[in-house]
Design a protein around this motif. Structure first.
Motif, PDB file in Angstrom:
ATOM      1  N   ALA A 180       0.851  -1.196   0.000  1.00 17.61           N
ATOM      2  CA  ALA A 180       0.000   0.000   0.000  1.00 17.61           C
ATOM      3  C   ALA A 180       0.883   1.240   0.000  1.00 17.61           C
ATOM      4  N   ILE A 181       0.408   2.271  -0.695  1.00 18.84           N
ATOM      5  CA  ILE A 181       1.051   3.584  -0.661  1.00 18.84           C
ATOM      6  C   ILE A 181      -0.012   4.578  -0.199  1.00 18.84           C
ATOM      7  N   GLU A 182       0.238   5.154   0.926  1.00 16.62           N
ATOM      8  CA  GLU A 182      -0.732   6.052   1.553  1.00 16.62           C
ATOM      9  C   GLU A 182      -0.567   7.470   0.991  1.00 16.62           C
ATOM     10  N   THR A 183      -1.693   8.122   0.758  1.00 16.75           N
ATOM     11  CA  THR A 183      -1.661   9.516   0.313  1.00 16.75           C
ATOM     12  C   THR A 183      -2.562  10.344   1.217  1.00 16.75           C
ATOM     13  N   LYS A 184      -2.320  11.641   1.229  1.00 13.68           N
ATOM     14  CA  LYS A 184      -3.149  12.548   1.999  1.00 13.68           C
ATOM     15  C   LYS A 184      -3.580  13.701   1.099  1.00 13.68           C
ATOM     16  N   GLU A 185      -4.658  14.347   1.486  1.00 19.23           N
ATOM     17  CA  GLU A 185      -5.159  15.461   0.680  1.00 19.23           C
ATOM     18  C   GLU A 185      -4.356  16.708   0.980  1.00 19.23           C
ATOM     19  N   GLY A 186      -3.967  17.383  -0.108  1.00 20.79           N
ATOM     20  CA  GLY A 186      -3.208  18.602   0.030  1.00 20.79           C
ATOM     21  C   GLY A 186      -4.003  19.810  -0.400  1.00 20.79           C
ATOM     22  N   PHE A 187      -3.322  20.908  -0.665  1.00 24.32           N
ATOM     23  CA  PHE A 187      -3.958  22.159  -1.059  1.00 24.32           C
ATOM     24  C   PHE A 187      -4.695  21.975  -2.380  1.00 24.32           C
ATOM     25  N   GLN A 188      -5.894  22.543  -2.474  1.00 25.63           N
ATOM     26  CA  GLN A 188      -6.737  22.479  -3.670  1.00 25.63           C
ATOM     27  C   GLN A 188      -7.049  21.045  -4.069  1.00 25.63           C
ATOM     28  N   SER A 189      -7.293  20.195  -3.082  1.00 25.61           N
ATOM     29  CA  SER A 189      -7.691  18.809  -3.300  1.00 25.61           C
ATOM     30  C   SER A 189      -6.619  17.968  -3.984  1.00 25.61           C
ATOM     31  N   SER A 190      -5.394  18.450  -3.999  1.00 26.95           N
ATOM     32  CA  SER A 190      -4.313  17.642  -4.546  1.00 26.95           C
ATOM     33  C   SER A 190      -4.025  16.485  -3.602  1.00 26.95           C
TER      34      SER A 190
ATOM     35  N   GLY B  18       9.875  11.354 -14.102  1.00 30.29           N
ATOM     36  CA  GLY B  18       9.337  12.587 -13.536  1.00 30.29           C
ATOM     37  C   GLY B  18       8.250  12.353 -12.510  1.00 30.29           C
ATOM     38  N   GLU B  19       7.700  13.450 -12.018  1.00 27.91           N
ATOM     39  CA  GLU B  19       6.644  13.383 -11.010  1.00 27.91           C
ATOM     40  C   GLU B  19       5.306  13.170 -11.690  1.00 27.91           C
ATOM     41  N   SER B  20       4.521  12.262 -11.159  1.00 24.38           N
ATOM     42  CA  SER B  20       3.198  11.994 -11.706  1.00 24.38           C
ATOM     43  C   SER B  20       2.316  13.228 -11.575  1.00 24.38           C
ATOM     44  N   PRO B  21       1.545  13.556 -12.607  1.00 26.69           N
ATOM     45  CA  PRO B  21       0.595  14.665 -12.482  1.00 26.69           C
ATOM     46  C   PRO B  21      -0.594  14.326 -11.599  1.00 26.69           C
ATOM     47  N   GLU B  22      -0.703  13.058 -11.195  1.00 24.85           N
ATOM     48  CA  GLU B  22      -1.869  12.625 -10.421  1.00 24.85           C
ATOM     49  C   GLU B  22      -1.642  12.654  -8.918  1.00 24.85           C
ATOM     50  N   VAL B  23      -0.402  12.451  -8.471  1.00 32.27           N
ATOM     51  CA  VAL B  23      -0.099  12.422  -7.034  1.00 32.27           C
ATOM     52  C   VAL B  23       1.238  13.127  -6.802  1.00 32.27           C
ATOM     53  N   ARG B  24       1.222  14.128  -5.940  1.00 31.54           N
ATOM     54  CA  ARG B  24       2.459  14.831  -5.601  1.00 31.54           C
ATOM     55  C   ARG B  24       3.394  13.892  -4.842  1.00 31.54           C
ATOM     56  N   GLY B  25       4.682  13.993  -5.181  1.00 32.10           N
ATOM     57  CA  GLY B  25       5.666  13.174  -4.499  1.00 32.10           C
ATOM     58  C   GLY B  25       5.784  11.760  -5.035  1.00 32.10           C
ATOM     59  N   PHE B  26       5.019  11.423  -6.078  1.00 32.22           N
ATOM     60  CA  PHE B  26       5.116  10.089  -6.676  1.00 32.22           C
ATOM     61  C   PHE B  26       5.883  10.229  -7.986  1.00 32.22           C
ATOM     62  N   PHE B  27       7.128   9.750  -7.990  1.00 31.78           N
ATOM     63  CA  PHE B  27       8.001   9.868  -9.154  1.00 31.78           C
ATOM     64  C   PHE B  27       8.124   8.526  -9.862  1.00 31.78           C
ATOM     65  N   LEU B  28       8.496   8.604 -11.140  1.00 33.14           N
ATOM     66  CA  LEU B  28       8.652   7.399 -11.934  1.00 33.14           C
ATOM     67  C   LEU B  28      10.023   7.352 -12.602  1.00 33.14           C
ATOM     68  N   SER B  29      10.562   6.156 -12.705  1.00 32.59           N
ATOM     69  CA  SER B  29      11.751   5.883 -13.503  1.00 32.59           C
ATOM     70  C   SER B  29      11.625   4.435 -13.959  1.00 32.59           C
TER      71      SER B  29
ATOM     72  N   ALA C 268      -1.129   3.822  -5.501  1.00 27.69           N
ATOM     73  CA  ALA C 268      -1.284   5.243  -5.182  1.00 27.69           C
ATOM     74  C   ALA C 268      -2.306   5.919  -6.086  1.00 27.69           C
ATOM     75  N   GLY C 269      -2.979   5.143  -6.948  1.00 28.86           N
ATOM     76  CA  GLY C 269      -3.931   5.734  -7.871  1.00 28.86           C
ATOM     77  C   GLY C 269      -3.273   6.433  -9.047  1.00 28.86           C
TER      78      GLY C 269
END
Length: 923
Positions: free
Chosen positions: A242-252, A398-409, A285-286
């Motif tokens: 599981a990868i936990e996420t939290k809601e950020g500014f402007q529903s990010s 790069g960083e996913s446009p869907e979840v902040r802090g989720f990077f791909l390589s 992480a969606g």
């Protein structure tokens, strides 16, 4: 493609040719390290794996928190871990569900080439090679006694046709700027270098002596050992569930924790380096990860006498590679009918599949043809393993446009070893500094649009085509046949019937050019469903495929057959008028209480004045250009139009929203750059995507005003309707339209931003009024030439994230009355001066070959740069080229300084005289 060679029935052992022609016996698809009942040859890699040797790993319990968690212990994850520690990040953890390299890395071929048709790719490869090759400052300094297994035996690119050798010459030309030694060899010289090669049908070769090979487990272990030495922690047999996420500014959404079988790690940063399992990790992480898994194979021969000192070979025309493997060879390639793996089992660790000889036989035939002695050479082992492939054969980073802090390589398309160093460095910079030091748009996950990135059919089709065409010639104007017709505007059929040959950009079908009347009589160039090139039993090849034939006219390094048609469109725009459908553009509303404040920070120019549309840049913290675009305030009179009305707020006395328009190919990139900035600066503003709700028509040329006046009752003689940069609402034969006095082709003209439901009616009104005056349809190929002729910029070619507006000659877009993102760097450059400038080179049409970009710029006999963008002047019949050059300390680059130097453009080994200036001479 090549003749079928006879097999020697007297050969009793398992020779390549003998095995390949035996009847196929169906085998289980997922048995690791098995023995093929067809041949008796065992599957297995030709070198020691970490499954046997072990790796440097951490002991003790999982940390409770980390600055970054890397998921995946292959070469991509290990390199990223190493480079993160090199940038000072010590509290970083790598998690591997099995053992390091157990997925794809362990069975990789391990080739390292230096030449690519992309400047950025060359720099990425160079960093990997430098890490391996540099004994004093490279990887060996950090990894201690671990041997990455680097062998520099050179690389040989074999061309069977003149066109292919032209492509190799282009690689050589671009490589010359980066100091890469390479040379074109004749068939005789090739035979001397590679005595075992059959050169009877070889047109020529390109030799790159600095290429080599590396042991996959060795380089991964070296990265890992060096990372641990610098403080990183590595945990094997640690699965993530599981990868936990939290809601950020402007529903990010923001990454907040990683849950594993060994415990929970609190973190704001995750790097998905899970290779073929990356989509599964993303789903936790969606995040949608658009890659597919295919079986990719090679075979390892027994001893080949006389092969030891030979270079590695890529024969693209035969879809073949030959890699030196001790005293033998590894033989592989890219077939048209690869086998998909629909579901990669979570526990498929150090696993191989039985080789499907029916699929692989094309490479056997090619190998025996190119190196005839292989016909009687035994096979030591087969290697068929899972590899991840993407829609354009480029990695996902790069960083996913869907979840902040989720990077791909991930998604390295069998190039993970050779790209590991460069991409590891860039992704580490992305994580630590917020952006890479190179322009990585071609690898950035944001190059794909959310509207289709989750479309499984699109991903499968495009990935297949990219795989099957991996060894095809890379032509400048190549168009995909797969994954088409995803996004079409209402004018699609109307323009098709007018002979439109479409291009695909960002999922949209956009006009490329228009067929002549004679060409249309043969049929319309409709894009048909993907036929997989007839490679599978359930897909037959389209017969008389007019669209495919039309675009293939363009596949040349000389003047294509459609060149005259495109030039005719250009000349019509200059002499009478042309109507362009630019509806694929990205269109956004910036709205909310802080919209103007956000715009002031986001955009380098002053924007938001009523009645004005403003061309501006959008920068990053280094002053580099993230995009060039236009911004206009929506007129109050249009706020009840569908699309604009959803912004709301204007009736309460707030300012109307700002309308942002950018090139459609980079719309997702622009969108998420703006949204990230809004979130980071905590602006009370929202960006709304209305790209699919509004079309865009551009009426350009001397007759444009007359044509428009025939269609509207609005008086077009006033300054508010004729002055450049003005914007105003009007009606075209009863349809409400937002007109802007703008041009990207350097002519008097208008842009019309139109609700999609009115697009066809507005188009028909303009064409009906204009045809008797000489108005004609034109496409983006004409726009490319016309804009280059006027010296206009094209973002991501001659204007990139690494170029500041001052260096690009766009200083007039930088406000001196406000602070904006990146303004500190711009102000510093304005005060101290710049040593790097964009220049324009002009050469005669008849003096050399056509220009496409990536040619070398030669000054006083020395290669000093390369061409970022090329175009054609239909007014003077000359080629134009744009690139950046560095000046000597204390020298201010002026047209006078440029005139005092001898400039040439080198293309495919041919140097053509050119004149140089800071701006296009045709402005």
């Amino acid at each position: 493609m090549f003749r079928r060679l006879r097999r020697f029935s007297s050969v009793q052992r398992h020779t390549i040719w003998d095995i390949a022609l035996k009847p196929w016996v169906h085998m289980s698809p997922c048995q690791p390290c098995s023995t093929s009942s067809r041949s008796g040859v065992k599957s297995g890699v030709p070198y020691t794996s970490l499954h046997d040797a072990g790796a440097e790993r951490s002991t003790g319990s999982l940390p409770s928190e980390a600055d970054c968690v890397v998921i995946g212990g292959g070469v991509a994850g290990c390199s990223a871990l190493y480079h993160l520690t090199k940038l000072g990040m010590k509290n970083v953890v790598l998690l591997e569900s099995a053992k390091l390299t157990a997925g794809t890395t362990w069975h990789s071929a391990g080739l390292v080439w230096r030449l690519r048709p992309s400047d950025v790719s060359i720099e990425l490869l160079a960093h990997t090679r430098d890490l391996l090759h540099d004994e004093e400052n490279g990887l060996r300094v950090d990894c201690g006694e671990v041997d990455p297994g680097w062998i520099q035996n050179g690389g040989l690119f074999v061309a069977n046709t003149k066109e292919r050798l032209d492509e190799y010459k282009r690689l050589m030309t671009l490589g010359s700027y980066y100091g890469i030694e390479s040379s074109v060899l004749s068939p005789k010289e090739t035979k001397e270098l590679y005595p075992l090669m059959n050169v009877d049908d070889v047109y020529g070769t390109l030799y790159s002596p600095g290429d080599g090979i590396v042991e996959p487990a060795g380089i991964a272990q070296a990265y890992n050992r060096a990372a641990v030495k610098h403080g990183a922690k590595v945990f094997e047999e640690c699965g993530v569930f599981a990868i936990e996420t939290k809601e950020g500014f402007q529903s990010s959404r923001q990454v907040s924790a990683v849950h594993t079988n060994l415990g929970v790690i609190r973190t704001n940063c995750v790097l998905n380096a899970a290779g073929g399992w990356a989509p599964s990790v993303g789903a936790l992480a969606g995040v949608r990860v658009p890659l597919v898994v295919m079986k990719h194979a090679y075979v390892v021969t027994e001893t080949v006498e006389g092969i030891r000192k030979c270079p590695n070979v890529r024969d693209h025309d035969l879809s073949l590679y030959l890699k030196l493997q001790g005293d033998g060879l590894s033989v592989g390639g890219y077939e048209n009918n690869p086998l998909f793996v629909d579901k990669l089992a979570p526990d498929f660790n150090f696993g191989l599949y039985d080789l499907d000889w029916d699929v692989f036989s094309t490479h056997i035939e090619a190998a025996v043809h190119r190196v005839p002695c292989l016909q009687t050479t035994g096979i030591k082992s087969t290697v068929s393993g899972p590899e991840s492939f993407t829609a354009d054969h480029q990695p996902l980073m790069g960083e996913s446009p869907e979840v902040r802090g989720f990077f791909l390589s991930c998604g390295y398309n069998s190039s993970g070893i050779m790209l590991s160093g460069g991409c590891g460095k860039q992704i580490a910079e992305w994580i630590v500094h917020g952006r890479p030091s190179l322009d990585m748009l071609a690898f950035d996950i944001r190059r794909f649009a959310p509207s289709y990135v989750g479309n499984a059919d699109w991903c499968r089709e495009r990935s297949h085509e990219a795989y099957a065409k991996n060894y095809s010639i890379v032509f400048p104007n190549d168009e995909p046949m797969a994954g088409r017709n995803i996004r079409k505007d209402p004018l699609h059929q109307e323009l098709l019937e007018a002979g439109c040959v479409y291009q695909e950009r960002h999922g949209w079908e956009r006009p490329g050019w228009f067929m002549s009347s004679a060409e249309k009589e043969k049929g319309l160039p409709e894009v048909l469903p993907y036929d997989y090139y007839g490679s599978y039993d359930n897909h037959s090849t389209h017969e008389n495929y007019i669209y495919k034939s039309a675009v293939e006219q363009d596949y040349s390094f000389r003047l294509p057959k459609c060149f005259d048609t495109i030039v005719d469109e250009c000349r019509a725009c200059r002499s009478t008028g042309a109507l362009f459908n630019m509806s694929y553009f990205g269109k956004f509303l910036l709205t909310g209480k802080d919209a103007q404040q956000a715009a002031d920070w986001l955009f380098s120019n002053n924007v938001g004045q009523d009645g004005k549309v403003t061309y501006t840049c959008m920068l990053n913290k280094n002053g580099g250009t993230e995009s060039d675009l236009t911004v206009a305030r929506v007129p109050q009179a249009l706020m009840n139009v569908k699309g604009f009305s959803q912004a709301g707020g204007a009736d309460d006395g707030e300012a109307t929203p700002l309308y942002v328009a950018c090139g459609g190919a980079v719309a997702t990139y622009v969108q998420y750059h703006i949204q990230r900035t809004l979130q980071d600066k905590r602006f009370d503003a929202e960006l709304i995507d209305i790209s699919s709700q509004f079309g865009l028509l551009s009426l350009q040329g001397p007759i444009s005003k007359e044509v428009l006046q025939l269609c509207t009752e609005t008086d077009l003689s006033t300054a508010d309707t004729t002055q450049y940069g003005k914007q105003f609402p009007l009606e075209i034969n009863g349809e409400r339209v937002w007109a802007m006095r703008m041009s990207y082709v350097g002519e008097f003209g208008y842009e019309f931003h139109v609700p999609m439901e009115s697009l066809v009616a507005v188009y028909r009104s303009l064409m009906s009024a204009g045809q008797r005056l000489g108005l004609r349809n034109a496409g983006y190929r004409a726009i490319d030439f016309l804009s280059a002729e006027k010296g206009y910029h094209h973002w991501h070619s001659d204007l990139r994230t690494t170029d500041t507006p001052l260096e690009a000659g766009l200083g007039f877009l930088c406000s001196k009355t406000k602070d904006y993102y990146g303004s500190g760097v711009i102000q510093q450059q304005q005060n101290s001066g710049i040593s790097r400038r964009r220049i324009c080179l002009v050469s005669d049409k008849e003096s050399g070959v056509p220009l496409f970009g990536n040619e070398a710029i030669v000054c006083d006999g020395k290669v000093v740069s390369y061409v970022r963008r090329a175009g054609y002047s239909c007014s003077s019949d000359q080629w134009l080229a744009f690139g950046y050059i560095e000046t000597e300390p204390g020298v201010k680059l002026t047209d006078k300084v440029l005139a005092g130097r001898k400039y040439e453009i080198e293309q495919m080994g041919i140097r053509t005289p050119a004149s140089a200036s800071l701006k296009s001479p045709f402005v």
